[in-house]
Scaffold this active site. Structure first.
Site, PDB file in Angstrom:
ATOM      1  CB  SER A 451      -0.957  -0.035   1.189  1.00 35.42           C
ATOM      2  OG  SER A 451      -2.014   0.862   1.022  1.00 35.42           O
ATOM      3  CG  ASP A 538      -6.331  -3.246  -3.670  1.00 35.32           C
ATOM      4  OD1 ASP A 538      -7.008  -2.484  -2.947  1.00 35.32           O
ATOM      5  OD2 ASP A 538      -5.093  -3.315  -3.597  1.00 35.32           O
ATOM      6  CG  HIS A 570      -5.206  -2.988   0.042  1.00 38.31           C
ATOM      7  ND1 HIS A 570      -4.500  -2.436  -1.003  1.00 38.31           N
ATOM      8  CD2 HIS A 570      -4.720  -2.402   1.169  1.00 38.31           C
ATOM      9  CE1 HIS A 570      -3.630  -1.559  -0.538  1.00 38.31           C
ATOM     10  NE2 HIS A 570      -3.736  -1.527   0.784  1.00 38.31           N
TER      11      HIS A 570
END
Length: 634
Positions: A451, A538, A570
């Site tokens: 991320s 995601d 994700h």
């Protein structure tokens, strides 16, 4: 691991057919646990007991989309039912209460995907009744133990949140939490008398514990923070008295708030070999459930008997690793170039020969493992990636760069609009610290993260290309203009925080600044090998973000490998996914930095992995994809 409300059972996550499920056991015989759920694809995201202990409430999405479904597990009947029953709807548990034991109050975004209306669900029948229509677009709702709606939270354009009290005569403003205090100020609960318990940093840099009377507005401090935000408070289950609070400035530490438990906390610290959390209390308050972090071992659960002042071992969180020689994670404080202290954690390779100061005799390859958020943090508890990479011959360094959470409002605000700026400088300063200490040499460093950590990996290779030999980007945004502009609709409440902390793509200046900080704008500078991964579902970092950076590198003939997972979101939830990606990543890193890599074997089997480009750039990957070892007829 959670104690049932009657103190007779434990519920915990444990594998069933290679998928984590919820098991239930007698409180004094945890080894006799039996599975309550039988999820066969994805594990629960979270779970909690109903107040009467007859049900367990489970939050779990379908395929990583983060549209959380509420599953109700009935212990007597052995049934597990999806009470949301709509994979497009996101559910939030608003309140459970001993006064309403057979019900739960939830928020569902059925009517408007941006906001949640409030429903009461009967846990026996699953019957759903709307109790509050959120026509005023509150981003959150607070209820009391009688399920009365007492507060509504409105998000403001400056990133702050305003709380409104629902009075018989109308709505009245109670308080506003400014953006600077928003991430470390958190509500803990509202009682029937209108007393709101919360962590609050509105009047201080670090979050303390306060009680707020929502009728009079009187704010009563209960515990001031000392060295970091207070992140946990323990109360006596019988009297409600505050016993202690926990902070985590570098190593988790308790501050005793009641003199009568001073010697007890000292006894716990003597009995355990590392810092601990209090994960639960029995209803009679005679036993505490402790979660201990001991360097070089997986975290472990213990019973603490308050009368005899003794511990009893329960579970290791990873029993298969108890027999392994794991590297120890070392807390280190690193100075940034402009005078901040960066709480960080270093793990050295298993078996490395060390000098008297604890650093390697000979420099070793280093993986800079960067956390996500960026408003999350790294801590000392067991980290499987640190243990895995150290076993493969790498030193691993995780840094709480400015903008990380838990260290006060000013430390977090120091990262505002500093993506690729001083936030990245902190990481470079930490790498230079490691080089200066002899941990690694300048030409043997890789960046890796998920991320924001993936974004930071891309920044490492595009803004400071001479400092890193390669990078592993797990779902990192390469284009910040698209990242802020294309948020999912159910993230509407959070957009003002991003606009004010990261940048505003709606203005010419803001869009230009966001693009200046975007790795896609500096893709020509990337020359070192890059491994990218993303999940099809995601909702935070759309696969198109990864595809944009991968396609740009392919066109330029740069070395890039892209691993895509059609059944993940994700954060990868499936064991098969994580094992397959770890196999690819360790072969990628072995070629880049020279560490060890195990043969693929069956590591790619059943993972759903699609290597969409660059398989030939990772040693052995093409062959493993073509015919995984042992994948033929049984």
């Amino acid at each position: 691991m959670q104690i049932s409300p009657d103190g007779r059972q434990l519920a915990y996550l444990h594998p069933l057919n290679d998928v984590l499920n919820i098991w239930v056991a007698p409180i004094d015989d945890p080894a006799a646990g039996v599975p309550l759920t039988r999820f066969d694809k994805r594990p629960p995201d979270s779970f909690q007991w109903s107040p009467d202990g007859r049900f367990i409430l489970i939050m779990k999405d379908v395929g990583g989309e983060e549209h959380s479904q509420l599953w109700i597990a009935n212990l007597a009947k052995g049934t597990v039912v999806n009470a949301t029953a709509d994979p497009e709807v996101q559910t939030k548990i608003v309140k459970t209460s001993a006064r309403r034991p057979g019900e739960v109050l939830v928020g569902l975004n059925i009517r408007d995907r941006r906001y949640r209306d409030i429903y009461r669900i009967n846990l026996d029948t699953g019957e759903r009744t709307e109790v509050y229509r959120n026509a005023d677009d509150y981003i959150d709702i607070v209820a009391d133990p009688d399920f009365n709606i007492r507060l509504g939270v409105r998000g403001n354009s400056d990133g702050s949140s305003t709380y409104f009290r629902f009075d018989p005569g109308g709505r009245n403003e109670l308080m506003t939490i400014p953006l600077a205090a928003l991430r470390n100020s958190r509500l803990l609960g509202l009682d029937g008398k209108g007393q709101l318990l919360m962590f609050d940093s509105r009047q201080s840099d670090k979050a303390g514990l306060v009680s707020l009377d929502i009728v009079s507005g009187v704010r009563t401090p209960m515990a001031d923070a000392k060295r970091a935000d207070i992140v946990e408070a323990i109360f006596d289950e019988k009297t409600g008295a505050l016993l202690a609070t926990r902070e985590d400035p570098l190593v988790s530490e308790w501050t005793v708030r009641a003199p009568e438990v001073q010697t007890e906390f000292a006894a716990i610290e003597t009995a355990l070999k590392g810092p601990f959390r209090i994960a639960g209390q029995t209803p009679d308050n005679e036993r505490w459930l402790l979660l201990e972090t001991e360097p070089g071992r997986p975290d472990r659960y213990w019973w603490w008997n308050r009368k005899s002042r003794t511990t009893t071992a329960l579970f290791s969180t990873r029993p298969e690793l108890d027999r392994a020689a794991l590297a120890k994670r070392i807390p280190v404080a690193i100075a940034s170039r402009d005078g901040l202290t960066l709480p960080s954690y270093l793990t050295l390779p298993t078996g490395a020969k060390l000098r008297a100061d604890g650093m390697p005799v000979t420099p070793v390859p280093l993986v800079l493992l960067i956390h996500g958020g960026p408003w999350l943090r790294d801590e000392l508890s067991f980290d499987s990636q640190h243990a895995w990479l150290a076993d493969r011959g790498y030193a691993v360094l995780s840094v709480n760069f400015r903008g990380s959470g838990g260290f006060g409002s000013a430390f977090m605000a120091a990262g505002d609009k500093q993506w690729s700026g001083t936030m990245h400088n902190d990481l470079i300063d930490a790498v230079d610290w490691a080089i200066g200490k002899g941990v690694a040499s300048r030409d043997s460093v890789a960046a890796m993260g998920l991320s924001y950590g993936g974004y930071s990996t891309l920044v490492s290779l595009s803004f400071t290309p001479d400092r890193f030999q390669c990078g592993v980007d797990l779902a990192g945004p390469g284009n910040l203009v698209r990242q802020v502009s294309d948020m999912p609709v159910w993230w509407t409440w959070q957009r003002p925080q991003f606009v004010n902390r990261v940048g505003d793509p709606a203005t010419k200046e803001g869009a230009a600044d966001l693009m200046r900080r975007s790795p896609i704008a500096r893709v020509d500078a990337i020359s070192r090998p890059l491994l990218v991964t993303n999940g099809a579902n995601d909702p935070r970092i759309f696969p198109s973000q990864s595809e944009e950076i991968v396609d740009a590198l392919k066109v330029r003939g740069k070395p890039v490998t892209y691993a895509f997972y059609p059944d993940e979101g994700h954060v990868y939830a499936k064991d098969a996914t994580n094992i397959s990606f770890a196999a690819v990543a360790e072969h990628f890193l072995a070629q880049c930095l020279g560490g060890r890599a195990e043969p693929y074997g069956r590591d790619l089997v059943n993972s759903g992995i699609e290597v969409r480009t660059g398989a030939s750039l990772v040693p052995g990957l093409e062959q493993a994809l073509a015919k995984p070892e042992g994948s033929g007829p049984e």
